[in-house]
Design an enzyme around this catalytic site. Structure first.
Site, short mmCIF file in Angstrom:
data_model
loop_
_atom_site.label_atom_id
_atom_site.label_comp_id
_atom_site.label_asym_id
_atom_site.label_seq_id
_atom_site.Cartn_x
_atom_site.Cartn_y
_atom_site.Cartn_z
N LYS A 120 0.60 -0.98 0.27
CA LYS A 120 0.31 0.03 -0.43
C LYS A 120 0.93 1.19 -0.45
CE LYS A 120 -2.34 3.05 2.17
NZ LYS A 120 -1.77 4.35 3.14
N ASP A 138 -6.29 1.26 0.47
CA ASP A 138 -5.97 1.59 2.13
C ASP A 138 -7.40 1.35 2.56
OD1 ASP A 138 -8.08 3.49 0.65
OD2 ASP A 138 -7.28 4.81 2.19
#
Length: 210
Positions: A120, A138
């Site tokens: 991420k 996310d």
DNA sequence: ATCCCGAGGG
DNA sequence: CCCTCTGGAT
């Protein structure tokens, strides 16, 4: 979700926000990298509050390393997970200096080799600092993808791959920020603002909580 | 699956 | 009180 609906979905997000970007405060790729590491399970408002004091003192890898783990802690104690983050940031700075001349590599594998940097965080840096068409999934984008039906999936990687497949090329570079901002301010976890949502009629969820 | 972990909001 | 916030390492 049908291809024509996805197209409208992104068109409306773009109308709302023609030039979306991150809300993390940063001046260089290095500062963005650090801000994103600090942002794990924390709000960007909280991170900005800490980095506003931190970055003047430690604007680059060398000065951050000089600050040290204990010194860094004092600046980020208001953020969650601060012990782990302090350790990771210092270790990351050491590697940046040893292997990358103190610069942030624009390379996924090199980024993910840094302590505290996973898929991420690497995706955010690649997209926001280096303009690459990545989508960092996310908590917001995972929720939005599933809730709206835009990109349902059981894992973040599944949602990411589906988003990359479904998103028209023209929207790919900015998709990350459109989705996250919509998730943060409209398609919220607790009380989604369906009444104020620009893609309400395209959504598979709508106001099922109301 | 579990741990890390403070601030802000409802 | 509880939940959520641009997760990552073990």
């Amino acid at each position: 979700m049908k291809k024509s609906v996805v197209e409208q979905f992104y068109q409306r997000l773009r109308e709302n926000n023609p030039a979306p970007t991150t809300e993390l405060a940063y001046a260089t790729p290095f500062q963005l990298l650090i801000a994103v590491i600090l942002s794990a399970q924390a709000t960007d408002v909280g991170v900005n509050k800490a980095t506003a004091r931190l970055f003047p003192v430690a604007p680059d890898a060398a000065s951050m390393l000089a600050l040290g783990e204990d010194g860094l802690r004092d600046y980020i104690k208001t953020i969650g997970l601060y012990r782990t983050k302090a350790k990771n940031v210092i270790a990351t700075c050491r590697i940046l200096l040893e292997r990358h001349a103190g610069e942030v590599p624009a390379d996924r594998a090199a980024l993910e080799a840094l302590p505290g940097v996973g898929r991420k965080t690497a995706n955010v840096v690649l997209n926001t600092a280096f303009g690459q068409p990545t989508i960092a999934v996310d908590t917001h984008i995972f929720r939005l993808g599933n809730r709206t039906g835009l990109a349902p999936g059981k894992t973040v990687v599944e949602v990411e791959n589906k988003l990359l497949r479904v998103t028209p090329r023209e929207f790919l570079k900015d998709a990350h920020h459109w989705l996250i901002l919509h998730g943060r301010y409209v398609c919220k976890a607790r009380q989604p603002a369906c009444a104020a949502c620009c893609v309400y009629d395209l959504c598979e969820f709508r106001d099922k909580t109301a």
